[in-house]
Design an enzyme around this catalytic site. Structure first.
Site, PDB file in Angstrom:
ATOM      1  N   THR A 119       0.818  -1.215   0.000  1.00 11.54           N
ATOM      2  CA  THR A 119       0.000   0.000   0.000  1.00 11.54           C
ATOM      3  C   THR A 119       0.855   1.270   0.000  1.00 11.54           C
ATOM      4  O   THR A 119       0.403   2.305  -0.483  1.00 11.54           O
ATOM      5  CB  THR A 119      -0.968   0.017   1.192  1.00 11.54           C
ATOM      6  OG1 THR A 119      -0.240   0.086   2.421  1.00 11.54           O
ATOM      7  CG2 THR A 119      -1.829  -1.236   1.208  1.00 11.54           C
ATOM      8  N   LEU A 174      -3.099   4.601  -0.437  1.00  9.23           N
ATOM      9  CA  LEU A 174      -4.518   4.217  -0.426  1.00  9.23           C
ATOM     10  C   LEU A 174      -4.586   2.719  -0.116  1.00  9.23           C
ATOM     11  O   LEU A 174      -4.552   1.873  -1.008  1.00  9.23           O
ATOM     12  CB  LEU A 174      -5.163   4.534  -1.780  1.00  9.23           C
ATOM     13  CG  LEU A 174      -6.677   4.403  -1.829  1.00  9.23           C
ATOM     14  CD1 LEU A 174      -7.358   5.298  -0.786  1.00  9.23           C
ATOM     15  CD2 LEU A 174      -7.202   4.729  -3.220  1.00  9.23           C
ATOM     16  N   HIS A 175      -4.695   2.411   1.188  1.00  9.91           N
ATOM     17  CA  HIS A 175      -4.503   1.045   1.672  1.00  9.91           C
ATOM     18  C   HIS A 175      -5.623   0.062   1.286  1.00  9.91           C
ATOM     19  O   HIS A 175      -5.391  -0.944   0.617  1.00  9.91           O
ATOM     20  CB  HIS A 175      -4.408   1.043   3.204  1.00  9.91           C
ATOM     21  CG  HIS A 175      -3.382   1.969   3.779  1.00  9.91           C
ATOM     22  ND1 HIS A 175      -2.041   1.660   3.819  1.00  9.91           N
ATOM     23  CD2 HIS A 175      -3.493   3.197   4.354  1.00  9.91           C
ATOM     24  CE1 HIS A 175      -1.374   2.659   4.404  1.00  9.91           C
ATOM     25  NE2 HIS A 175      -2.237   3.591   4.740  1.00  9.91           N
ATOM     26  N   ASP A 176      -6.820   0.321   1.818  1.00  9.62           N
ATOM     27  CA  ASP A 176      -7.841  -0.732   1.869  1.00  9.62           C
ATOM     28  C   ASP A 176      -8.395  -1.209   0.526  1.00  9.62           C
ATOM     29  O   ASP A 176      -8.709  -2.402   0.389  1.00  9.62           O
ATOM     30  CB  ASP A 176      -9.001  -0.288   2.775  1.00  9.62           C
ATOM     31  CG  ASP A 176      -8.573  -0.204   4.236  1.00  9.62           C
ATOM     32  OD1 ASP A 176      -7.487  -0.722   4.578  1.00  9.62           O
ATOM     33  OD2 ASP A 176      -9.327   0.376   5.039  1.00  9.62           O
ATOM     34  N   THR A 195      -6.964  -2.030  -1.994  1.00  9.07           N
ATOM     35  CA  THR A 195      -6.121  -3.066  -2.616  1.00  9.07           C
ATOM     36  C   THR A 195      -6.765  -4.444  -2.478  1.00  9.07           C
ATOM     37  O   THR A 195      -6.614  -5.279  -3.370  1.00  9.07           O
ATOM     38  CB  THR A 195      -4.713  -3.113  -1.978  1.00  9.07           C
ATOM     39  OG1 THR A 195      -4.839  -3.268  -0.564  1.00  9.07           O
ATOM     40  CG2 THR A 195      -3.925  -1.852  -2.291  1.00  9.07           C
TER      41      THR A 195
END
Ligand SMILES: [Ca+2]
Length: 312
Positions: A194, A240-242, A244
């Site tokens: 991320t 932008l982590h989630d 993914t």
């Protein structure tokens, strides 16, 4: 046939984008959204999940409130990153769609027992309290889960909430340990991935240019989210982590990683919540997770922007 998923979440601006990406994608059927305490307390994450459903034009979705604190520890939150509401940035409203009365943990257990084995994927993008509690209470559900695709942990990037740990795992390491030892197929999106998924100015501009309500809402969230991250990391944009996790379900070829052993540190005060990934294969511990290490960031943001354009 669409892939059935449950999104377990603590919205969170990046959680909101993950939910929107799933709801915009016909390849995915969201059976329900389960809220957990994390970025902000449960009363807010549950409400934020309903706001996002209403934004996407899906007030029919089931949103269940789950655990309001980790399995064995006091809750740690992250208002300093996400703002007081958890979704700071755009103008928020009081959602009118109902919250389900059933507890999220019961919903997860019932759904896995009801649906045919091997057909339901869990996508946890917050602390793993709801999933860990469900697995502890109903071990029979573990072999019925198709796959758990989660955002959490880190190896090369090490940590973001402490020098050694990523936030989701740090908040409830005991729950994470249950998940990582559950024997279910596990795909992990750590900070190693991320932190390469940066919301650069051109990527943010592409979302803002969609000209839709969802586009404006998302751009306002990401713009807020960015400020903290750029100040912290000094990079060209915030990670932008989630989303993914959802992007992986849609286009797994965007990601690469290794099937390795991953253990969770629960005992040390110094390294609590560390994901000890045997990336180099230096132990004989059996692999239990596909631990991602890289992504095609341009492909990821192209997918995201194309899908968000389909929402109102
Ligand atoms: Ca999250």
């Amino acid at each position: 046939m669409a892939r059935k998923i449950i999104i377990d979440t603590d919205p969170g601006q990046d959680d909101a984008v993950a939910i929107l990406l799933a709801l915009a994608s016909p390849e995915i059927e969201v059976l329900g959204i389960t809220a957990v305490a994390g970025n902000v307390p449960l009363v807010l994450t549950e409400k934020n999940a309903r706001i996002v459903c209403e934004l996407a034009g899906r007030p029919d979705l089931a949103v269940h409130a789950g655990c309001d604190r980790p399995m064995r520890r006091a809750l740690v939150t992250a208002e300093h990153v996400h703002g007081k509401t958890g979704l700071d940035g755009p103008e928020l409203w009081e959602p009118i769609m109902p919250r389900q009365t059933q507890h999220a943990v019961d919903f997860i257990i019932d759904t896995l027992r009801r649906e045919p084995p091997g057909t339901v994927t869990l996508c946890p993008i917050g602390p793993l309290t709801n999933i860990g509690t469900a697995l502890a209470r109903a071990p029979d559900i573990a072999p019925r889960i198709k796959e758990i695709v989660l955002m959490g942990g880190a190896y090369f990037e090490v940590g973001n909430v402490t020098p050694a740990a990523e936030f989701n795992i740090y908040v409830d390491p005991e729950a994470a340990e249950i998940v990582f030892r559950s024997g279910t197929p596990l795909t992990v999106m750590p900070l190693d991935v991320t932190h390469k998924a940066l919301v650069t100015r051109p990527r943010l501009a592409a979302v803002a240019a969609l000209g839709t309500r969802t586009g404006r809402f998302t751009a306002a969230m990401l713009d807020f989210f960015e400020r903290f991250d750029i100040a912290k990391y000094g990079s060209e944009g915030g990670p932008l982590h989630d989303p993914t996790t959802i992007a992986y379900l849609l286009k797994p070829e965007l990601f690469s990683g290794r099937h390795v052993n991953v253990e969770i540190e629960t005992r040390s005060d110094l390294t609590r919540g560390m994901t000890v990934a045997d990336w180099w294969g230096v132990t004989d511990r059996a692999p239990n997770a596909t631990f991602m290490g890289d992504l095609d960031a341009d492909g990821y943001f192209a997918l995201l922007t194309e899908r968000l354009a389909r929402l109102p």
